[in-house]
Every structure is written in C-alpha cells, then in structure tokens.
Scaffold this active site. Structure first.
Site, PDB file in Angstrom:
ATOM      1  N   HIS A 125      33.020  39.409  39.961  1.00 34.09           N
ATOM      2  CA  HIS A 125      34.476  39.327  40.174  1.00 34.09           C
ATOM      3  C   HIS A 125      35.037  40.528  40.941  1.00 34.09           C
ATOM      4  CE1 HIS A 125      34.747  35.809  37.701  1.00 34.09           C
ATOM      5  NE2 HIS A 125      34.391  36.419  36.597  1.00 34.09           N
ATOM      6  N   ASP A 162      27.265  31.339  36.993  1.00 36.42           N
ATOM      7  CA  ASP A 162      28.207  31.755  35.947  1.00 36.42           C
ATOM      8  C   ASP A 162      29.323  30.703  35.877  1.00 36.42           C
ATOM      9  OD1 ASP A 162      29.104  34.622  34.497  1.00 36.42           O
ATOM     10  OD2 ASP A 162      30.799  33.350  35.064  1.00 36.42           O
ATOM     11  N   HIS A 164      32.376  31.081  35.601  1.00 45.11           N
ATOM     12  CA  HIS A 164      33.565  31.499  36.356  1.00 45.11           C
ATOM     13  C   HIS A 164      33.211  31.631  37.841  1.00 45.11           C
ATOM     14  CE1 HIS A 164      34.084  33.188  32.216  1.00 45.11           C
ATOM     15  NE2 HIS A 164      35.260  32.606  32.355  1.00 45.11           N
ATOM     16  N   ASP A 249      27.618  31.822  30.572  1.00 43.27           N
ATOM     17  CA  ASP A 249      28.810  31.420  29.825  1.00 43.27           C
ATOM     18  C   ASP A 249      29.195  29.956  30.047  1.00 43.27           C
ATOM     19  OD1 ASP A 249      29.367  32.184  32.426  1.00 43.27           O
ATOM     20  OD2 ASP A 249      30.856  33.704  31.875  1.00 43.27           O
TER      21      ASP A 249
HETATM   22 ZN   LIG Z   1      31.674  34.351  33.576  1.00 42.90          ZN
END
Ligand SMILES: [Zn+2]
Length: 338
Positions: A125, A162, A164, A249
């Site tokens: 990120h 991931d 996200h 996740d």
């Molecule tokens: Zn994540």
C-alpha cells in the site's frame, strides 16, 4: 528454496500507538513457529540485510525515506489511522525491504528457483511518497525495480493475491511496460482503488490488471481468474522474474475482509504460479503482505511454501473464468492492447 527474514522485523509494533492493531509481531512469530514445526520444509534460512538507500531510492524519493527515519528516531507515532512507525520500525522496514531485495538477488544469481521473504511491515500500500495501510516502504516494488535497474532483467511480473488492492505497487508501475502488475482483490474495501477498468496509463496501458471480486468470493473465483485471466496475460508478457505480493487475508478466517479462501486455496494458487513460471523459465519470489488470523496466516504460508517448493499439482479450476462475462471482456481488452 530460500527463506529470508530478520529478528528486527519482530520489533515493529503498531499496537504501541494504535490500540489493538492487527499487524503485530505475533504474525511473524506464528509463521516461524509453524515452519519450525515442519522442519522449515527443508528450506535454507537466511538473515535479511537492510535495504540500501540506493535500493529504496529506486521507488521512494529521498524525502520520504528521511521522513520515516526521522519519525522513528524521534520515538515514532501514528502516520494515519492505520499506519504507525515506532522507534524500532525504521530498522524493521529496512530489513523487510532488504529481505525482498536479497531474495531477488539470490533468485537472479541462480542460487534458488523459489523463495519467500517474510518481513514486516508489509509494503504493497505504500505510495512513493506516502506511507499508508500499515506499509512504510513498498518492499515488492523495490525488489522489482532492483531487478530491472540493477540486475539486468527486462520484464518482471508481480501478482498480488492479498485481499486488498496493491495500490502502492500499481501506482509505482502505472506508466511502465516493464512490470506487469496483476491484482485480485475484494472490491469495495480498503484502499478503494483497483477498479476493473484501470489498466494502467500511457506506455503502461495494458500492463496493469485489476480484478476486483465480490465479498464472499471463494476459491473457484480466485483460481479461475488466476488461471484464465492473470496467467495467460503473464505468459504473453514472458517475464524473467515472478514476484508474488503474498497476502493471506483472503482466507475465510481473516478478520479484515470477507473472502472465503481455504488454506489449501493458497497452495493451489502457488502451484499455478509455480508451474507457469517454470514454463517461462522464471524464478519465483513471494513477499509477505497481509494476513491477520494468526493460525490461518501461518498455515497458509506453510502451504504456499510447500507448493512453491514442489508439493502438490495444479488442478484446473473452471473451463473459463468465473465472474465470467466481465472477466472475459477484460481478457479481450488486454489482448487488444497487446
Ligand atoms: Zn491485505
């Protein structure tokens, strides 16, 4: 098979400043305990070096690196509501990026065909000039840039599984055609980027693949997108190095998101990437991102490493991509750009 980490990565603890933070040292402890119980799967363990200023500078302006360093030197603090750096975090962040860089150097030197960089804080990120989403430096992006700028590689494929969207990595390589970035992620959650129609910009158009999936998506959706959308595009790209932004996740037990992968789903994804990469003659390096249920995380890392190391076989999922019509039109969009 090479596993990189460093004890300094256990000293970064966002809970010092952000109560109950899920990105905590127990994650790495759980991974290492599970691996130790399996004899480290026979992998060689190496201590991660610190990433050099020059390596970080391939992705992050000097001002960003200095700002993180000074924040840590002054005792640290919260950068935003999710992201924290404490006194020990700068060293941890250098080791986390250094693990990804050392892994990449070893893979490209032919010392191993697969490896895993288990550092924290995670990275995908982090924008060039902004820490966010638990991330200070974008570890996988630094490693990809290093491969191209210093190690003689012309094309790197980064697959981010991931849950996200890997907004930092996507942004860093948005306008480049030498890094193919593909992300499968749950739509509608943090960080809010990664729309299907965002395929990169300028000379990088067609070299970003964003595949948001709905909450509740299970293994069949993830595996079919990997098999029928991501890997065929990567095959066209002919990568010389494959890096996995390996977050865990999307597991059904994870508290931060709503996808429903099993531990064995990660092994299947790893088998698919392993077999594809072997066909391209490219080594594979996995770099740890998220995963916040300690047991699910540890078991999924073990499953991923076992698969990368050769256990298990790729099982073809569905005859065509699930989430079908949109994904199929997406593929033809990429072909039209190719
Ligand atoms: Zn994540």
């Amino acid at each position: 098979m090479l596993f990189f980490s460093h004890p300094a990565c256990l000293e970064h603890d966002p809970r010092e400043g952000l109560y109950g933070h899920p990105e905590q040292p127990g994650r790495l402890r759980a991974i290492e305990a599970a691996l130790a119980a399996r004899g480290w799967l026979g992998w060689e363990r190496r201590e991660a070096p610190t990433a050099s200023e020059g390596e970080l500078a391939m992705v992050h302006p000097r001002e960003h690196v200095e700002a993180i360093r000074e924040l840590c030197r002054s005792g640290g603090g919260a950068i935003d509501g999710d992201t924290y750096a404490g006194a020990a975090s700068y060293e941890a962040a250098l080791r986390s990026a250094g693990a990804a860089c050392a892994l990449t150097r070893a893979l490209l030197a032919g010392e191993a065909r697969v490896g895993f960089a288990a550092g924290r804080p995670p990275g995908h990120h982090a924008d060039p000039s902004r820490a966010m989403g638990f991330c200070l430096f974008d570890n996988v992006a630094v490693a990809a840039a290093l491969a191209i700028e210093e190690l003689g590689v012309e094309r790197v494929f980064v697959v981010d599984w991931d849950v996200h969207h890997g907004n930092g990595t996507a942004e860093i390589f948005r306008r480049r055609d030498d890094v193919l970035f593909a992300s499968i992620h749950q739509g509608g959650i943090f960080p809010g980027t990664g729309a299907l129609g965002d395929a990169g910009s300028g000379p990088g158009e067609g070299f970003t693949i964003n595949l948001p999936v709905p909450a509740g998506s299970e293994e069949d959706v993830w595996l079919s997108l990997l098999e029928h959308v991501v890997l065929p595009a990567a095959a066209e790209f002919e990568p010389q190095l494959v890096l996995i932004s390996a977050g865990f996740d999307a597991h059904r037990d994870d508290p931060l998101a709503g996808c429903r992968l099993e531990t064995s789903s990660f092994a299947q994804m790893a088998c698919q990437v392993r077999d594809a990469a072997a066909g391209w003659g490219a080594p594979v390096g996995a770099v740890l991102e998220g995963g916040y249920d300690l047991e699910a995380l540890a078991d999924s890392v073990v499953a991923t490493m076992a698969a990368l190391g050769g256990e298990g076989e790729t099982v073809s999922s569905a005859p065509e991509p699930l989430v079908t019509s949109r994904a199929a039109s997406h593929v033809s969009h990429y072909w039209s750009l190719a």
